[in-house]
Design an enzyme around this catalytic site. Structure first.
Site, mmCIF file in Angstrom:
data_model
loop_
_atom_site.group_PDB
_atom_site.id
_atom_site.type_symbol
_atom_site.label_atom_id
_atom_site.label_comp_id
_atom_site.label_asym_id
_atom_site.label_seq_id
_atom_site.Cartn_x
_atom_site.Cartn_y
_atom_site.Cartn_z
ATOM 1 N N HIS A 191 -13.285 -2.904 -6.263
ATOM 2 C CA HIS A 191 -12.456 -4.011 -6.724
ATOM 3 C C HIS A 191 -12.020 -4.732 -5.448
ATOM 4 C CE1 HIS A 191 -8.993 -5.362 -9.644
ATOM 5 N NE2 HIS A 191 -9.009 -6.161 -8.586
ATOM 6 N N HIS A 233 -7.212 -6.513 3.017
ATOM 7 C CA HIS A 233 -6.120 -5.799 3.691
ATOM 8 C C HIS A 233 -5.393 -6.773 4.606
ATOM 9 C CE1 HIS A 233 -7.431 -1.654 2.739
ATOM 10 N NE2 HIS A 233 -8.654 -2.159 2.797
ATOM 11 N N GLN A 268 -13.697 -5.367 3.324
ATOM 12 C CA GLN A 268 -14.887 -4.519 3.436
ATOM 13 C C GLN A 268 -15.727 -4.831 2.197
ATOM 14 O OE1 GLN A 268 -11.915 -1.547 3.726
ATOM 15 N NE2 GLN A 268 -12.960 -0.524 5.398
ATOM 16 N N HIS A 318 -10.511 -6.379 -2.378
ATOM 17 C CA HIS A 318 -9.161 -6.332 -1.808
ATOM 18 C C HIS A 318 -9.199 -6.766 -0.354
ATOM 19 C CE1 HIS A 318 -11.029 -2.329 -1.507
ATOM 20 N NE2 HIS A 318 -10.343 -2.135 -0.404
ATOM 21 N N ASN A 370 0.824 -1.202 0.000
ATOM 22 C CA ASN A 370 0.000 0.000 0.000
ATOM 23 C C ASN A 370 0.863 1.260 0.000
ATOM 24 O OD1 ASN A 370 -1.858 2.057 0.662
ATOM 25 N ND2 ASN A 370 -3.167 0.553 1.667
ATOM 26 N N GLY A 413 -17.882 -0.095 4.229
ATOM 27 C CA GLY A 413 -16.644 0.688 4.148
ATOM 28 C C GLY A 413 -15.817 0.445 2.899
ATOM 29 N N GLN A 414 -16.327 -0.339 1.945
ATOM 30 C CA GLN A 414 -15.571 -0.565 0.699
ATOM 31 C C GLN A 414 -15.574 0.721 -0.125
ATOM 32 O OE1 GLN A 414 -17.024 -3.808 -1.789
ATOM 33 N NE2 GLN A 414 -15.152 -3.836 -2.996
ATOM 34 N N THR A 415 -14.394 1.239 -0.426
ATOM 35 C CA THR A 415 -14.311 2.498 -1.168
ATOM 36 C C THR A 415 -13.851 2.298 -2.605
ATOM 37 O OG1 THR A 415 -12.133 2.837 -0.203
ATOM 38 C CG2 THR A 415 -13.956 4.004 0.831
ATOM 39 N N VAL A 416 -13.203 1.165 -2.892
ATOM 40 C CA VAL A 416 -12.821 0.839 -4.272
ATOM 41 C C VAL A 416 -13.606 -0.400 -4.655
ATOM 42 C CG1 VAL A 416 -10.938 0.136 -5.809
ATOM 43 C CG2 VAL A 416 -10.477 1.718 -3.927
HETATM 44 ZN ZN LIG Z 1 -10.313 -2.992 -10.890
#
Ligand SMILES: [Zn+2]
Length: 152
Positions: free
Chosen positions: A97, A101, A86, A99, A30, A92-95
């Site tokens: 795609h 953490h 998330q 992921h 990150n 709380g998922q902001t993207v």
């Molecule tokens: Zn993507």
């Protein structure tokens, strides 16, 4: 492989921050870590949700996560980790795609062990272009990623 325009995890820049990979997933460092070693496991193609993975992919994701933890254990000298997903905006998922953490932890790294979550919730998900969080420099990133690549 499906990619989405303007998705930070689909951008070609993601190659430069990858320290471990499997057929369908990559472990990335990150650029704006909430703690040293903050990494993520992401699918190589644009998959939004954990629910879209089949059993084989799910297994591959968790195995790569475990292998990334082995690398991070050596690099950050700890056996304690937070793993979190998330799933969906209200969570709380902001993207958009998927992921996972993976955050190495050590004694007294934060005032209370649970303090990482509010920090993560404030993370705007702009892994590559974060302006809201203190970023590491390109040189620092290159040096961390090459160090981690040698530790597999
Ligand atoms: Zn993507």
């Amino acid at each position: 492989m499906k990619h989405k325009k303007d998705c930070p995890f689909c951008e070609p820049k993601v190659f430069g921050v990858t320290f471990l990979e499997s057929k369908n997933f990559r472990a990335i460092y990150n650029a704006a870590p909430i703690l040293p070693g903050h990494s993520m496991i992401v699918p190589k193609s644009h998959v939004e949700s954990l629910m879209k993975l089949n059993d084989k992919e799910l297994c591959e994701l968790v195995r790569l996560g475990r292998d990334a933890v082995k690398v991070l254990q050596k690099a950050f000298h700890t056996r304690s980790f937070n793993w979190t997903i998330q799933e969906g905006e209200p969570a709380g998922q902001t993207v958009g795609h998927l992921h996972v953490h993976i955050i190495p932890r050590s004694a007294k790294d934060l005032p209370r062990p649970g303090d990482w979550y509010p920090k993560l919730a404030a993370w705007k998900g702009k892994i590559i272009d974060s302006k809201s969080r203190k970023r590491i420099s390109k040189n620092e990133m290159d040096s961390i990623v090459s160090h981690l690549r040698k530790m597999k």
